[in-house]
Design a protein around this motif. Structure first.
Motif, PDB file in Angstrom:
ATOM      1  N   GLU A 108       0.824  -1.201   0.000  1.00  0.00           N
ATOM      2  CA  GLU A 108       0.000   0.000   0.000  1.00  0.00           C
ATOM      3  C   GLU A 108       0.860   1.254   0.000  1.00  0.00           C
ATOM      4  O   GLU A 108       0.593   2.216  -0.733  1.00  0.00           O
ATOM      5  CB  GLU A 108      -0.911  -0.010   1.231  1.00  0.00           C
ATOM      6  CG  GLU A 108      -1.956  -1.117   1.191  1.00  0.00           C
ATOM      7  CD  GLU A 108      -2.722  -1.228   2.494  1.00  0.00           C
ATOM      8  OE1 GLU A 108      -3.937  -1.443   2.450  1.00  0.00           O
ATOM      9  OE2 GLU A 108      -2.100  -1.106   3.574  1.00  0.00           O
ATOM     10  N   GLU A 122       1.116   4.442  -2.735  1.00  0.00           N
ATOM     11  CA  GLU A 122       0.510   5.710  -2.328  1.00  0.00           C
ATOM     12  C   GLU A 122       1.484   6.884  -2.302  1.00  0.00           C
ATOM     13  O   GLU A 122       1.077   8.034  -2.456  1.00  0.00           O
ATOM     14  CB  GLU A 122      -0.134   5.567  -0.936  1.00  0.00           C
ATOM     15  CG  GLU A 122      -1.346   4.645  -0.912  1.00  0.00           C
ATOM     16  CD  GLU A 122      -2.500   5.153  -1.754  1.00  0.00           C
ATOM     17  OE1 GLU A 122      -2.633   6.383  -1.904  1.00  0.00           O
ATOM     18  OE2 GLU A 122      -3.269   4.317  -2.263  1.00  0.00           O
ATOM     19  N   SER A 177       1.350  -0.691 -12.757  1.00  0.00           N
ATOM     20  CA  SER A 177       0.784   0.370 -11.911  1.00  0.00           C
ATOM     21  C   SER A 177       1.871   1.195 -11.242  1.00  0.00           C
ATOM     22  O   SER A 177       1.654   2.363 -10.902  1.00  0.00           O
ATOM     23  CB  SER A 177      -0.142  -0.230 -10.846  1.00  0.00           C
ATOM     24  OG  SER A 177      -1.235  -0.892 -11.443  1.00  0.00           O
ATOM     25  N   LYS A 205       0.083   8.036 -10.562  1.00  0.00           N
ATOM     26  CA  LYS A 205      -0.983   7.585  -9.686  1.00  0.00           C
ATOM     27  C   LYS A 205      -2.312   8.195 -10.115  1.00  0.00           C
ATOM     28  O   LYS A 205      -2.422   9.410 -10.247  1.00  0.00           O
ATOM     29  CB  LYS A 205      -0.653   7.992  -8.247  1.00  0.00           C
ATOM     30  CG  LYS A 205      -1.655   7.544  -7.210  1.00  0.00           C
ATOM     31  CD  LYS A 205      -1.184   8.017  -5.839  1.00  0.00           C
ATOM     32  CE  LYS A 205      -2.285   7.945  -4.817  1.00  0.00           C
ATOM     33  NZ  LYS A 205      -1.886   8.561  -3.555  1.00  0.00           N
ATOM     34  N   ARG A 216      -8.225   9.310  -7.091  1.00  0.00           N
ATOM     35  CA  ARG A 216      -9.105   8.375  -6.391  1.00  0.00           C
ATOM     36  C   ARG A 216     -10.547   8.810  -6.624  1.00  0.00           C
ATOM     37  O   ARG A 216     -11.005   9.809  -6.089  1.00  0.00           O
ATOM     38  CB  ARG A 216      -8.790   8.375  -4.894  1.00  0.00           C
ATOM     39  CG  ARG A 216      -9.370   7.174  -4.162  1.00  0.00           C
ATOM     40  CD  ARG A 216      -8.994   7.234  -2.693  1.00  0.00           C
ATOM     41  NE  ARG A 216      -7.568   7.265  -2.517  1.00  0.00           N
ATOM     42  CZ  ARG A 216      -6.791   6.201  -2.516  1.00  0.00           C
ATOM     43  NH1 ARG A 216      -7.323   5.020  -2.703  1.00  0.00           N
ATOM     44  NH2 ARG A 216      -5.498   6.301  -2.337  1.00  0.00           N
ATOM     45  N   CYS A 275     -14.183   5.782  -0.044  1.00  0.00           N
ATOM     46  CA  CYS A 275     -14.146   4.615   0.830  1.00  0.00           C
ATOM     47  C   CYS A 275     -15.506   4.442   1.502  1.00  0.00           C
ATOM     48  O   CYS A 275     -16.020   5.376   2.108  1.00  0.00           O
ATOM     49  CB  CYS A 275     -13.053   4.789   1.894  1.00  0.00           C
ATOM     50  SG  CYS A 275     -13.084   3.517   3.165  1.00  0.00           S
ATOM     51  N   ASP A 332      -7.590   0.937   4.376  1.00  0.00           N
ATOM     52  CA  ASP A 332      -7.723   2.354   4.010  1.00  0.00           C
ATOM     53  C   ASP A 332      -6.999   3.288   4.989  1.00  0.00           C
ATOM     54  O   ASP A 332      -7.394   4.427   5.161  1.00  0.00           O
ATOM     55  CB  ASP A 332      -9.214   2.754   3.930  1.00  0.00           C
ATOM     56  CG  ASP A 332     -10.050   1.715   3.214  1.00  0.00           C
ATOM     57  OD1 ASP A 332      -9.705   1.383   2.072  1.00  0.00           O
ATOM     58  OD2 ASP A 332     -11.028   1.226   3.796  1.00  0.00           O
ATOM     59  N   GLU A 378      -6.147   6.691   3.713  1.00  0.00           N
ATOM     60  CA  GLU A 378      -7.188   7.619   3.289  1.00  0.00           C
ATOM     61  C   GLU A 378      -7.118   8.890   4.140  1.00  0.00           C
ATOM     62  O   GLU A 378      -6.989   8.837   5.359  1.00  0.00           O
ATOM     63  CB  GLU A 378      -8.579   6.988   3.459  1.00  0.00           C
ATOM     64  CG  GLU A 378      -8.814   5.772   2.599  1.00  0.00           C
ATOM     65  CD  GLU A 378      -9.222   6.142   1.186  1.00  0.00           C
ATOM     66  OE1 GLU A 378      -9.453   7.341   0.933  1.00  0.00           O
ATOM     67  OE2 GLU A 378      -9.318   5.240   0.342  1.00  0.00           O
ATOM     68  N   LYS A 389      -7.572  -3.832  -0.993  1.00  0.00           N
ATOM     69  CA  LYS A 389      -7.287  -3.091  -2.219  1.00  0.00           C
ATOM     70  C   LYS A 389      -5.786  -2.859  -2.309  1.00  0.00           C
ATOM     71  O   LYS A 389      -5.166  -2.355  -1.368  1.00  0.00           O
ATOM     72  CB  LYS A 389      -8.023  -1.749  -2.226  1.00  0.00           C
ATOM     73  CG  LYS A 389      -7.815  -0.940  -3.508  1.00  0.00           C
ATOM     74  CD  LYS A 389      -8.654   0.324  -3.519  1.00  0.00           C
ATOM     75  CE  LYS A 389     -10.079   0.023  -3.874  1.00  0.00           C
ATOM     76  NZ  LYS A 389     -10.863   1.253  -4.148  1.00  0.00           N
ATOM     77  N   ASN A 442      -4.858   0.287  -6.142  1.00  0.00           N
ATOM     78  CA  ASN A 442      -6.162   0.783  -6.589  1.00  0.00           C
ATOM     79  C   ASN A 442      -7.028  -0.289  -7.253  1.00  0.00           C
ATOM     80  O   ASN A 442      -8.021   0.026  -7.902  1.00  0.00           O
ATOM     81  CB  ASN A 442      -6.012   1.976  -7.537  1.00  0.00           C
ATOM     82  CG  ASN A 442      -7.022   3.074  -7.226  1.00  0.00           C
ATOM     83  OD1 ASN A 442      -7.460   3.215  -6.090  1.00  0.00           O
ATOM     84  ND2 ASN A 442      -7.412   3.815  -8.232  1.00  0.00           N
ATOM     85  N   TYR A 443      -6.666  -1.555  -7.116  1.00  0.00           N
ATOM     86  CA  TYR A 443      -7.478  -2.663  -7.599  1.00  0.00           C
ATOM     87  C   TYR A 443      -8.117  -3.381  -6.407  1.00  0.00           C
ATOM     88  O   TYR A 443      -7.463  -3.616  -5.385  1.00  0.00           O
ATOM     89  CB  TYR A 443      -6.635  -3.692  -8.366  1.00  0.00           C
ATOM     90  CG  TYR A 443      -6.157  -3.252  -9.717  1.00  0.00           C
ATOM     91  CD1 TYR A 443      -6.962  -3.397 -10.853  1.00  0.00           C
ATOM     92  CD2 TYR A 443      -4.881  -2.699  -9.880  1.00  0.00           C
ATOM     93  CE1 TYR A 443      -6.508  -3.006 -12.106  1.00  0.00           C
ATOM     94  CE2 TYR A 443      -4.423  -2.307 -11.124  1.00  0.00           C
ATOM     95  CZ  TYR A 443      -5.242  -2.453 -12.235  1.00  0.00           C
ATOM     96  OH  TYR A 443      -4.793  -2.059 -13.473  1.00  0.00           O
TER      97      TYR A 443
END
Length: 453
Positions: free
Chosen positions: A132, A136, A167, A172, A175, A179, A200, A203, A366, A369-370
């Motif tokens: 992640e 990000e 990816s 990036k 979004r 969420c 998340d 987030e 996730k 982003n999948y």
């Protein structure tokens, strides 16, 4: 431990993470509609008279006297106790000023603060947090060191890993989908005892460095950390092959592939170990090989009236053929919920059977982003040579892998918006013989959902 108990509770839950929260939900009937929000604990106590929140770390546990001493010197008794203290990060090195472990809300905020001034970081690890984080981070070069031949080895095979690689090579995306999961947050956690990061976790926080670039990730496969240098130590060490542009850095890291990189700081994302301290001293807990508290199919430890749930424990009952323990938020939530049910049932002298959630491993998350869905023996765990793989891949859109054993589906990996998770979950659970369908099972021109409805 002091003998005078300030108060004795029927149920005492240690830990404010997802396992602890869901355990509380179950043992307290007035908390059935309880949502964990970022608000003062006094609000919760006013709304739910049977809930008392104690903001303090645990100093010691005495299972013989059924008492817990907190760091501020108070002692509380219990009739039944559930330990939900989670896990702690396996750091590359302890107390290094330029090595940061990311495990809880506190360390995530510290990471954000350091990243805002960084040009380059080195990320070591290949689990969920590393996956992640690498995706990000923006505005900062990332050197990603993994010990395996492919990324995400914990969750998927080399084929799925290859699906994700593009990816990392593109900007990036924005979004676009908000969420919709329940968010679990804490307020004013005790120092060093923040709740574990859940889904998340990134987030709402800006993970951006100082550079004017979207993403630059360099992967170093099949290597680990050999040594971490200060600039002074590097200067006086045998000649190192610096894989750097010109310039000096606050810290240098040498990998076992012989390469040395300078960076602003190192992120240690190499997994967790059960956080069993300070519960072991003076007690007689049985521990599993991985250091977790052994629990039976009622979530009970070897000490009377003491339960455990989440990352701190190890499930030592006979597992379903389609389930395995992984220290993930989904399982912490399931274990906390089930432990609460067990505690309440035992008090009421009611029988309880192992919950159905332990029948089939399932995890939804996730990455890059999948949407990622893992079901059953998703990597063929423990199946040996008696397995058949079916794979369907559409670059940039979806990756579907099915594991068959004896003609029956035993696991699946679904990446992207496949809408196959419910159908595959049912096929795994009912163990239907799929031999007649062969490779047609993943034929994109066949609506498999309707076919097996």
């Amino acid at each position: 431990m002091a003998e005078t108990k300030e108060r004795t509770f029927r149920f005492l839950i240690l830990g404010g993470g997802i396992a602890g929260v869901t355990c509380v939900e179950q043992v307290s009937k007035t908390l059935e509609e309880f949502d964990v929000e970022e608000r003062p604990s006094s609000d919760l106590e006013e709304k739910f008279p049977n809930l008392v929140v104690i903001h303090s770390a645990v100093k010691s546990l005495n299972t013989k006297s059924h008492s817990v001493e907190t760091a501020d010197g108070r002692v509380f008794g219990y009739e039944r106790l559930c330990i939900c203290s989670g896990g702690r990060p396996k750091l590359l090195t302890q107390d290094h000023p330029y090595v940061l472990g990311i495990r809880d809300t506190d360390s995530a905020q510290e990471f954000q603060k350091r990243l805002s001034k960084a040009k380059r970081i080195v990320v070591v690890g290949n689990g969920g947090i590393a996956l992640e984080l690498v995706f990000e981070v923006e505005g900062c070069e990332v050197i990603w060191a993994v010990k395996d031949k492919a990324i995400g080895n914990t969750f998927f095979d080399a084929g799925a890993a290859q699906f994700f690689i593009p990816s990392l090579e593109t900007d990036k995306p924005d979004r676009s989908v908000p969420c919709k999961r329940t968010r679990y947050t804490t307020e004013e956690p005790a120092p060093g005892a923040g709740s574990a990061l859940g889904p998340d976790w990134h987030e709402g926080i800006v993970l951006k460095g100082t550079e004017q670039l979207s993403r630059r990730v360099s992967l170093e496969y099949q290597c680990e950390v050999e040594r971490i240098f200060t600039p002074e130590e590097l200067l006086h060490s045998p000649q190192q092959e610096l894989n750097d542009e010109q310039g000096s850095w606050p810290v240098y890291i040498k990998l076992t592939n012989g390469k040395t990189f300078g960076c602003d700081f190192v992120v240690s994302a190499t997994g967790v170990v059960p956080n069993t301290e300070p519960f072991l001293h003076g007690n007689n807990f049985a521990l599993a090989d991985d250091g977790g508290l052994r629990v039976d199919d009622q979530m009970m430890t070897s000490e009377p009236d003491v339960y455990a749930a989440g990352d701190v424990c190890t499930a030592c009952w006979e597992h379903s053929l389609l389930w395995q323990q992984m220290r993930l938020w989904t399982q912490a939530r399931q274990m906390g919920w089930y432990a609460g049910r067990c505690m309440a049932s035992h008090v009421l002298s009611e029988p309880i059977e192992l919950d159905f959630c332990f029948e089939l491993f399932s995890h939804i998350t996730k990455f890059f982003n999948y949407k990622v869905v893992l079901l059953g023996k998703f990597n063929g765990q423990g199946l040996g040579p008696d397995q058949e793989l079916l794979v369907r891949c559409t670059k940039g859109l979806e990756y579907v892998k099915v594991i068959l054993s004896g003609g029956r589906m035993v696991g699946a990996v679904l990446i992207g918006e496949t809408d196959l998770e419910e159908t595959f979950e049912n096929l795994i659970l009912n163990q239907m013989d799929l031999t007649p369908y062969g490779e047609e099972l993943l034929n994109p021109n066949i609506d498999i959902e309707d076919y097996f409805d």
